[in-house]
Each structure stands twice: as C-alpha cells, then as structure tokens.
Design a protein around this motif. Structure first.
Motif, PDB file in Angstrom:
ATOM      1  N   SER A 162      45.382  75.478  21.319  1.00  0.00           N
ATOM      2  CA  SER A 162      45.287  76.423  22.429  1.00  0.00           C
ATOM      3  C   SER A 162      45.154  75.679  23.754  1.00  0.00           C
ATOM      4  CB  SER A 162      44.080  77.346  22.242  1.00  0.00           C
ATOM      5  OG  SER A 162      43.940  78.229  23.332  1.00  0.00           O
ATOM      6  N   ALA A 163      45.757  76.267  24.792  1.00  0.00           N
ATOM      7  CA  ALA A 163      45.595  75.760  26.152  1.00  0.00           C
ATOM      8  C   ALA A 163      44.632  76.624  26.951  1.00  0.00           C
ATOM      9  CB  ALA A 163      46.953  75.713  26.851  1.00  0.00           C
ATOM     10  N   GLU A 164      44.040  77.632  26.309  1.00  0.00           N
ATOM     11  CA  GLU A 164      43.113  78.525  26.997  1.00  0.00           C
ATOM     12  C   GLU A 164      41.781  77.828  27.246  1.00  0.00           C
ATOM     13  OE1 GLU A 164      42.937  82.520  25.185  1.00  0.00           O
ATOM     14  OE2 GLU A 164      44.573  81.831  23.896  1.00  0.00           O
ATOM     15  N   PRO A 165      40.993  78.335  28.183  1.00  0.00           N
ATOM     16  CA  PRO A 165      39.665  77.747  28.427  1.00  0.00           C
ATOM     17  C   PRO A 165      38.799  77.808  27.173  1.00  0.00           C
ATOM     18  CG  PRO A 165      40.279  79.239  30.217  1.00  0.00           C
ATOM     19  CD  PRO A 165      41.297  79.430  29.131  1.00  0.00           C
ATOM     20  N   ALA A 166      38.003  76.782  26.967  1.00  0.00           N
ATOM     21  CA  ALA A 166      37.152  76.716  25.775  1.00  0.00           C
ATOM     22  C   ALA A 166      35.962  77.669  25.899  1.00  0.00           C
ATOM     23  CB  ALA A 166      36.657  75.298  25.569  1.00  0.00           C
ATOM     24  N   ASP A 167      35.589  78.280  24.776  1.00  0.00           N
ATOM     25  CA  ASP A 167      34.412  79.142  24.702  1.00  0.00           C
ATOM     26  C   ASP A 167      33.192  78.385  24.198  1.00  0.00           C
ATOM     27  OD1 ASP A 167      35.933  81.420  25.455  1.00  0.00           O
ATOM     28  OD2 ASP A 167      36.671  81.570  23.389  1.00  0.00           O
ATOM     29  N   LEU A 168      33.409  77.469  23.246  1.00  0.00           N
ATOM     30  CA  LEU A 168      32.334  76.660  22.678  1.00  0.00           C
ATOM     31  C   LEU A 168      32.792  75.215  22.628  1.00  0.00           C
ATOM     32  CD1 LEU A 168      31.108  78.697  19.547  1.00  0.00           C
ATOM     33  CD2 LEU A 168      29.945  78.489  21.742  1.00  0.00           C
ATOM     34  N   GLY A 169      31.869  74.299  22.880  1.00  0.00           N
ATOM     35  CA  GLY A 169      32.146  72.881  22.741  1.00  0.00           C
ATOM     36  C   GLY A 169      31.240  72.281  21.671  1.00  0.00           C
ATOM     37  N   LEU A 170      31.832  71.491  20.778  1.00  0.00           N
ATOM     38  CA  LEU A 170      31.057  70.870  19.708  1.00  0.00           C
ATOM     39  C   LEU A 170      31.837  69.693  19.146  1.00  0.00           C
ATOM     40  CD1 LEU A 170      31.242  73.152  16.505  1.00  0.00           C
ATOM     41  CD2 LEU A 170      32.953  73.103  18.312  1.00  0.00           C
ATOM     42  N   SER A 171      31.132  68.813  18.457  1.00  0.00           N
ATOM     43  CA  SER A 171      31.814  67.710  17.796  1.00  0.00           C
ATOM     44  C   SER A 171      32.209  68.129  16.390  1.00  0.00           C
ATOM     45  CB  SER A 171      30.916  66.472  17.751  1.00  0.00           C
ATOM     46  OG  SER A 171      30.005  66.557  16.682  1.00  0.00           O
ATOM     47  N   VAL A 172      33.090  67.330  15.775  1.00  0.00           N
ATOM     48  CA  VAL A 172      33.514  67.632  14.408  1.00  0.00           C
ATOM     49  C   VAL A 172      32.339  67.561  13.446  1.00  0.00           C
ATOM     50  CG1 VAL A 172      34.113  65.273  13.710  1.00  0.00           C
ATOM     51  CG2 VAL A 172      35.424  67.215  12.798  1.00  0.00           C
ATOM     52  N   ARG A 173      31.302  66.810  13.808  1.00  0.00           N
ATOM     53  CA  ARG A 173      30.123  66.724  12.951  1.00  0.00           C
ATOM     54  C   ARG A 173      29.426  68.077  12.858  1.00  0.00           C
ATOM     55  NH1 ARG A 173      25.164  62.372  13.819  1.00  0.00           N
ATOM     56  NH2 ARG A 173      23.799  63.145  12.166  1.00  0.00           N
ATOM     57  N   GLU A 174      29.253  68.757  13.979  1.00  0.00           N
ATOM     58  CA  GLU A 174      28.613  70.081  13.954  1.00  0.00           C
ATOM     59  C   GLU A 174      29.517  71.108  13.289  1.00  0.00           C
ATOM     60  OE1 GLU A 174      26.445  67.586  15.552  1.00  0.00           O
ATOM     61  OE2 GLU A 174      28.081  68.006  16.974  1.00  0.00           O
ATOM     62  N   PRO A 202      41.284  61.308  15.954  1.00  0.00           N
ATOM     63  CA  PRO A 202      41.698  61.959  17.211  1.00  0.00           C
ATOM     64  C   PRO A 202      42.692  63.086  17.040  1.00  0.00           C
ATOM     65  CG  PRO A 202      42.621  59.725  17.022  1.00  0.00           C
ATOM     66  CD  PRO A 202      41.612  59.875  15.930  1.00  0.00           C
ATOM     67  N   TRP A 203      43.333  63.209  15.869  1.00  0.00           N
ATOM     68  CA  TRP A 203      44.244  64.337  15.665  1.00  0.00           C
ATOM     69  C   TRP A 203      43.511  65.676  15.693  1.00  0.00           C
ATOM     70  CZ3 TRP A 203      43.550  60.534  11.815  1.00  0.00           C
ATOM     71  CH2 TRP A 203      42.738  60.908  10.723  1.00  0.00           C
ATOM     72  N   ASN A 204      42.184  65.646  15.531  1.00  0.00           N
ATOM     73  CA  ASN A 204      41.399  66.882  15.590  1.00  0.00           C
ATOM     74  C   ASN A 204      40.930  67.209  17.003  1.00  0.00           C
ATOM     75  OD1 ASN A 204      41.381  67.629  12.840  1.00  0.00           O
ATOM     76  ND2 ASN A 204      39.717  66.192  12.405  1.00  0.00           N
ATOM     77  N   GLU A 205      41.020  66.265  17.920  1.00  0.00           N
ATOM     78  CA  GLU A 205      40.515  66.465  19.282  1.00  0.00           C
ATOM     79  C   GLU A 205      41.239  67.609  19.977  1.00  0.00           C
ATOM     80  OE1 GLU A 205      38.408  64.792  21.477  1.00  0.00           O
ATOM     81  OE2 GLU A 205      37.942  62.865  20.547  1.00  0.00           O
ATOM     82  N   GLY A 206      40.500  68.306  20.838  1.00  0.00           N
ATOM     83  CA  GLY A 206      41.118  69.311  21.689  1.00  0.00           C
ATOM     84  C   GLY A 206      40.673  70.718  21.381  1.00  0.00           C
ATOM     85  N   ARG A 207      41.426  71.664  21.893  1.00  0.00           N
ATOM     86  CA  ARG A 207      41.061  73.077  21.809  1.00  0.00           C
ATOM     87  C   ARG A 207      41.802  73.771  20.672  1.00  0.00           C
ATOM     88  NH1 ARG A 207      41.469  74.299  28.330  1.00  0.00           N
ATOM     89  NH2 ARG A 207      39.925  72.714  28.940  1.00  0.00           N
ATOM     90  N   TRP A 208      41.022  74.568  19.943  1.00  0.00           N
ATOM     91  CA  TRP A 208      41.555  75.319  18.813  1.00  0.00           C
ATOM     92  C   TRP A 208      41.109  76.775  18.927  1.00  0.00           C
ATOM     93  CZ3 TRP A 208      44.693  72.770  15.388  1.00  0.00           C
ATOM     94  CH2 TRP A 208      44.646  71.365  15.413  1.00  0.00           C
ATOM     95  N   ASP A 215      37.037  85.813  17.777  1.00  0.00           N
ATOM     96  CA  ASP A 215      38.170  85.281  18.547  1.00  0.00           C
ATOM     97  C   ASP A 215      37.560  84.310  19.550  1.00  0.00           C
ATOM     98  OD1 ASP A 215      40.359  84.681  20.098  1.00  0.00           O
ATOM     99  OD2 ASP A 215      41.036  86.771  20.303  1.00  0.00           O
ATOM    100  N   VAL A 216      37.650  83.031  19.243  1.00  0.00           N
ATOM    101  CA  VAL A 216      36.932  82.036  20.022  1.00  0.00           C
ATOM    102  C   VAL A 216      37.771  80.766  20.112  1.00  0.00           C
ATOM    103  CG1 VAL A 216      35.689  81.090  18.025  1.00  0.00           C
ATOM    104  CG2 VAL A 216      34.675  80.902  20.298  1.00  0.00           C
ATOM    105  N   VAL A 217      37.696  80.104  21.266  1.00  0.00           N
ATOM    106  CA  VAL A 217      38.375  78.826  21.468  1.00  0.00           C
ATOM    107  C   VAL A 217      37.332  77.714  21.379  1.00  0.00           C
ATOM    108  CG1 VAL A 217      39.724  77.390  23.044  1.00  0.00           C
ATOM    109  CG2 VAL A 217      40.182  79.850  22.891  1.00  0.00           C
ATOM    110  N   LEU A 218      37.541  76.826  20.427  1.00  0.00           N
ATOM    111  CA  LEU A 218      36.619  75.723  20.198  1.00  0.00           C
ATOM    112  C   LEU A 218      37.168  74.452  20.828  1.00  0.00           C
ATOM    113  CD1 LEU A 218      36.014  76.325  16.373  1.00  0.00           C
ATOM    114  CD2 LEU A 218      34.601  77.163  18.267  1.00  0.00           C
ATOM    115  N   GLU A 219      36.340  73.775  21.585  1.00  0.00           N
ATOM    116  CA  GLU A 219      36.678  72.443  22.117  1.00  0.00           C
ATOM    117  C   GLU A 219      36.040  71.426  21.174  1.00  0.00           C
ATOM    118  OE1 GLU A 219      38.573  69.944  24.559  1.00  0.00           O
ATOM    119  OE2 GLU A 219      38.098  71.798  25.631  1.00  0.00           O
ATOM    120  N   VAL A 220      36.859  70.775  20.359  1.00  0.00           N
ATOM    121  CA  VAL A 220      36.370  69.885  19.311  1.00  0.00           C
ATOM    122  C   VAL A 220      36.483  68.435  19.768  1.00  0.00           C
ATOM    123  CG1 VAL A 220      36.670  69.118  16.926  1.00  0.00           C
ATOM    124  CG2 VAL A 220      37.010  71.531  17.516  1.00  0.00           C
ATOM    125  N   GLU A 221      35.380  67.711  19.633  1.00  0.00           N
ATOM    126  CA  GLU A 221      35.362  66.274  19.906  1.00  0.00           C
ATOM    127  C   GLU A 221      35.426  65.526  18.576  1.00  0.00           C
ATOM    128  OE1 GLU A 221      31.676  65.717  21.856  1.00  0.00           O
ATOM    129  OE2 GLU A 221      32.125  67.135  23.473  1.00  0.00           O
TER     130      GLU A 221
END
Length: 411
Positions: free
Chosen positions: A352-364, A331-337, A320-326
């Motif tokens: 999701s509007a919750e705080p992000a747990d992990l930040g990464l780009s779509v490449r990773e 850009p339709w993929n940008e944001g928190r999931w 159960d994790v919130v991903l901040e995707v760059e």
C-alpha cells in the motif's frame, strides 16, 4: 582459514550433532533421544559451519504445518539444533546461519518460522517475537480439590501401555490441532517423541504410564501420560505425579483425567509443565494459589512473508488497517501493508502507498500473530505506534483470539 557454510551431508551427522551438544554444555544426550534426533533430522534443511574439518556452528529446520487462528494449518519452518562452538562465538557465525536459513525458508514458500529459545534474548534481533507462553503448575493435592462438571462420572478410564495406546492418543491430538493456534500437526515419526523415556532423564521417577478416557461405546476421547516419583521419609510418603500430557475432546473427559491424576495413591503433588496459559484445570481447582501456577515463554515466531502470513489466518473482527512494518533483517517485508478482513474473518494483505495507521516491527507482528498477545499490550510497552486514532483498538480486536495459543511439545 575461512569458515565454510554448507548443507549437511549424511556422513557428517555425528560430528555436526557433537558440536551442538558442545554448544549446550557438552553433556551427551541419552542414546534413545540422540537416535530420535538423527531419524528426524532433515539433512537438506540442516546447515553446518566448518573451520577446516571441525564443525563450529549448526542450524536445522523441520518441515511443519502450524495451526493458526481460524484453524488453518500453515507451512512453517521449525528452526532447531542451533548452536555455535564456544571457540567461535562473536564472529558472525550465528548471523550467517540465520541469514542463510531465512533466505532458504522464503525460497521454499514457508510464510512462518518458529523456534523455542534456550536464550530468548538472542532471537529478537533476527525478527522472532514471543508468540506463546507455557503454564506450569505444582498442585498440592492435600489441600486442593477439584470441582468437576456433569458427566465426569460417566467417563471410563483405562490404564494401558503407552505404546499400545499411541494410535488412540494421536487421533485425539489431531482432532485438537485446528482448535488451538500454535499446535503443530505431527508428521510421521513425531508421534515417537511422546514415548521417549530414557531412565537417565526420569530423575528417579517411574517409567511412562498412560491412562485413556473412553465413552460408553469405547471411543477414546482423552488421555494422560505421566510418571510417578515416590518419595518417602520418616513422616511417610510424599510422592509426586509428573504429568507429561493431558488432552481430551470434552470437559467431562478432561476433568476425569485430572481427577485420576489427583487421586493416585501415596502422592501429594501433581506437577505439570508446558500447559496452555488458559488451561481449564485452573478453573477446576479449589485453590489456584496452592497450585503454584507460573508462566514462561514458549514458541517464538517470525513472519517470513507478511502478505502470505496475514492472509493465512482469520480475524476476530472486521479490520481495515495499513501497517508500517520494520524488518531490517528481511527487507522484503519492509514497508506498508494494507490488511483487510471481513466479518467472516477472510483476509487480504497487499502492498500500500496509503498513510500508515500502525507502526511496528516484524518482531511485534510475530508476537501478535497467533492471537495470544494483544497489539494493545505491545503498544503500552512502546513497541507499537498508533498513527491513526482508533486503529490500535480496531487491529487489536481483530488479531486477538478466543483461546490462548499453545505449543504442546518442543522440537
């Protein structure tokens, strides 16, 4: 004159493909391979950039279903035939092709795009990450022996014409597709790729050969396709076995096929390319150092639709994790999931509007998607950021797979 990008028309194929050959050095393909490419080209998914009557850029896509962790076959665009004429480089031609293509892939409802890269440095800026690696071996059979499992001696081997054996080989391949992420389910026509055998590309080796592995009742449970390259000098024979494919449904059949390849008369090296990095042959050989094992990148994967892609696969542990995707290019993929998966692996992925747990780009995200590259290793390179303590280990365990993902052939 302004450049024009348009969908390929049927009578433009030769000019379009000539530009592709020019972009890759101008060496014409053997006619057998060219006709194979022509037959499989999906014109409605092929783009050309034209400067007047001259084609100066190309990009195509094949309609694939790709195996993902859990065994599902997920729609994926197999990006291919990408090239820009040397006269039109650094003018935005490739970027315009990638933009149009990814928009089309999204509109078609495919959550993934995949490709093999002639130059891996090119595609990262469009969001593709390396998702699989390929193993190559050059095994010195004069010094390396095989240790085979029980039952190997019960496997019957039969040398057959590759064309006559094709249906049996395809049945084995199809049975293996759900068991290993990264394998494309072959659509009609693709089975012919394995039999392409123009003399111009053999490098002096024999025509393609095929050996089947069978159970006592005659059921085909494996196959190997290969060529033999004779090499003789004053010291005697120094031939090589050049392996194209080895696939089997059980360990005994797999070992029997490798033992056969090791034992071909007048050869002292078995050479195989494009193998999975966890290939069992590495555990059968007596000396892995004399097996010349090495790896290189293979399949590059781009997540086109974050929610659909992450829900299509299963996970190896609850998460159960919130991903901040760059994702600046899509850009339709940008944001928190928020990704939630239960103990059985079923997943949901929602905005999701919750705080992000992990930040990464779509490449990773693409690199980790098939389970062969861990989020932990990407984080160690500074490419994934842990924003909540413990979330990295939790997500990395969930994404990781039991077997290495593998692309068995190009496209």
């Amino acid at each position: 004159m302004a450049l024009e990008t348009r969908v390929l028309q049927g009578d433009e194929w030769d000019v379009w493909y000539d530009n592709l050959e020019l972009a890759f050095g101008g060496v014409p393909e053997p006619s057998e391979e060219r006709e194979f490419s022509r037959a499989l080209t999906e014109a409605e998914r092929s783009l050309g950039v034209w400067d007047g009557a001259t084609c100066v850029g190309s990009a195509g896509a094949f309609t694939f279903r790709l195996s993902v962790p859990g065994g599902a076959l997920v729609p994926a665009a197999g990006v291919t035939m990408v090239g820009v004429a040397p006269t039109h480089r650094r003018r935005g031609v490739l970027t315009s092709l990638m933009r149009r293509q990814l928009d089309d892939i999204r509109a078609g409802g495919e959550p993934l795009a995949v490709l093999t890269a002639s130059d891996p440095a090119i595609y990262g800026r469009f969001g593709y990450g390396t998702a699989t690696y390929a193993l190559s071996v050059d095994i010195d059979t004069t010094r390396v022996r095989l240790s085979v499992p029980p039952g190997t001696d019960d496997v019957r081997l039969r040398l057959v014409d590759p064309q006559q054996a094709l249906a049996d080989c395809e049945r084995v391949y199809a049975a293996l597709v759900p068991t290993r992420p990264g394998m494309p389910a072959r659509r009609p026509g693709w089975e012919r790729q394995a039999l392409l055998d123009p003399p111009e590309v053999r490098g002096g080796a024999s025509p393609l050969k095929c050996v089947l592995a069978e159970r006592a009742d005659g059921e085909v449970v494996g196959y190997a396709r290969y060529r033999v390259k004779a090499d003789r000098d004053m010291a005697g024979s120094d031939g090589k076995v050049e392996v194209a494919d080895v696939d089997a449904l059980d360990p005994a059949a797999y070992a029997a096929l490798w033992r056969y390849l090791f034992g071909i008369d007048l050869t002292w090296t078995v050479r195989a390319r494009r193998r999975p990095v966890d290939d069992p042959v590495l555990h059968l050989v007596s000396d892995v150092r004399r097996s010349g094992a090495r790896t290189r990148d293979a399949l590059h994967l781009r997540v086109v639709d974050v929610a659909a892609a992450l829900e299509a696969r299963t996970y190896g542990a609850p998460v159960d994790v919130v991903l901040e995707v760059e994702d600046a290019f899509c850009p339709w993929n940008e944001g928190r999931w928020r990704l939630v998966a239960d103990a059985k692996g079923a997943a949901s992925c929602t905005r999701s509007a919750e705080p992000a747990d992990l930040g990464l780009s779509v490449r990773e995200l693409g690199s980790a998607y098939l389970g062969g590259i861990t989020l932990t290793s990407l984080a160690a390179a500074g490419l994934v950021r842990e924003l909540r303590a413990g979330s990295l280990a939790e997500a990395s365990r969930a994404f990781a797979g039991d077997v290495a993902p593998w692309l068995p052939h190009g496209f």
